[in-house]
Scaffold this active site. Structure first.
Site, PDB file in Angstrom:
ATOM      1  N   LYS A  10       3.154   0.217  -7.568  1.00  0.00           N
ATOM      2  CA  LYS A  10       3.555  -1.138  -7.946  1.00  0.00           C
ATOM      3  C   LYS A  10       3.517  -1.277  -9.462  1.00  0.00           C
ATOM      4  O   LYS A  10       2.809  -0.539 -10.167  1.00  0.00           O
ATOM      5  CB  LYS A  10       2.666  -2.204  -7.287  1.00  0.00           C
ATOM      6  N   ASP A 136      -5.798  -5.156  -4.615  1.00  0.00           N
ATOM      7  CA  ASP A 136      -4.366  -4.842  -4.546  1.00  0.00           C
ATOM      8  C   ASP A 136      -3.917  -4.369  -3.165  1.00  0.00           C
ATOM      9  O   ASP A 136      -2.718  -4.235  -2.918  1.00  0.00           O
ATOM     10  CB  ASP A 136      -4.003  -3.757  -5.570  1.00  0.00           C
TER      11      ASP A 136
END
Length: 287
Positions: A10, A136
């Site tokens: 990401k 996350d």
């Protein structure tokens, strides 16, 4: 029985720090999106009630310190699974890079074992479990693009950004996220552009996305590692439309709309860093 799952990296298009919480974490607001640089996770069902991890890179832990191991152990204990798994991680995402490589491995393990062990958990349930492993992991369970709030575990999927190239450059250093947050003042509020980024994505306005990139942790990491600043400068000078550090760093990404510029930016960074990647945003996943 076996399952193979991709675990994409990401990047943060925005990272606002809204202050420190009573639980010791920081309140954040982030727009995160995935790119097509990915680890590959192979899960093989074991009859014995054990969790084994092997990987293509030998310097990562293969015990309870590994987030994929934590994900498997959490599911096994929480749902009293009378089976085990062999996890093989083909590493492509740089380690300690601000791209959620370990979190994505954990999320892929949760998603894969949900199938392999027949648990029938929803994405939301898996994301809630993921939040127990790391901030996350919840986002990585959902994938795609999302606005993340709280300490990063409250996920609101949004539309994908318009397609573009992403150049990733990681200097040969690792950054500990906890150390970066520790250097923020206790009540430091660094609000930026998460709302503007989300609105620009909704309008599919690439120019506005580039204008509003923001990372509240960037200044802290740049003070610790000035070479990160030099990478940003080189990326912009060689033709990237915009550049930002991802997460707590040290990876820097550049957005490039015109394919003709991709090789120029990539080559300019190759002489500067060993780990440089030219990838695309993952844009097919819709909320």
């Amino acid at each position: 029985m076996k399952r193979t799952i991709n675990a994409p990296a990401k990047i943060n298009l925005s990272l606002d720090v809204l202050g420190k919480r009573d639980d010791g974490y920081h309140e954040v607001s982030m727009v995160m999106t995935q790119v097509d640089l990915a680890d590959r996770i192979e899960l093989t069902l074991l009859e014995d009630n054990v969790i084994k991890i092997d990987m293509s890179e030998g310097f990562l832990p293969s015990d309870h310190r590994n987030l994929a191991h934590q994900a498997a152990s959490l599911l096994q204990k929480r749902f009293q699974v009378d089976a085990g798994v062999h996890i093989f991680i083909h590493k492509q995402i740089p380690v300690a890079a601000g791209m959620a490589g370990g979190s994505s491995d954990a999320a892929a393990t949760l998603n894969g074992l949900n199938e392999l062990w027949g648990l029938h958990l929803s994405t939301r349930e898996l994301a809630e479990l993921g939040s127990e492993i790391g901030s996350d992991v919840s986002f990585c369970v959902y994938g795609g693009t999302a606005l993340a709030t709280g300490r990063g575990e409250i996920i609101q999927p949004i539309a994908s950004p318009p397609p573009c190239w992403v150049i990733l450059a990681k200097p040969p250093i690792g950054v500990a996220t906890g150390e970066v947050y520790k250097r923020l003042k206790p009540n430091d509020s660094r609000t930026g552009k998460s709302d503007q980024i989300a609105e620009a994505i909704e309008r599919q306005d690439y120019h506005a996305i580039c204008e509003n990139l923001y990372n509240a942790l960037e200044e802290v990491t740049l003070q610790m590692h000035p070479e990160v600043s030099r990478i940003k400068e080189r990326m912009l000078a060689s033709g990237a439309d915009a550049s930002l550090m991802s997460g707590s760093g040290p990876t820097v990404f550049g957005l490039v709309k015109k394919e003709a510029r991709v090789h120029r930016v990539y080559n300019a960074l190759r002489g500067f860093c060993e780990q440089v990647f030219a990838v695309r945003l993952i844009t097919e996943k819709k909320p």
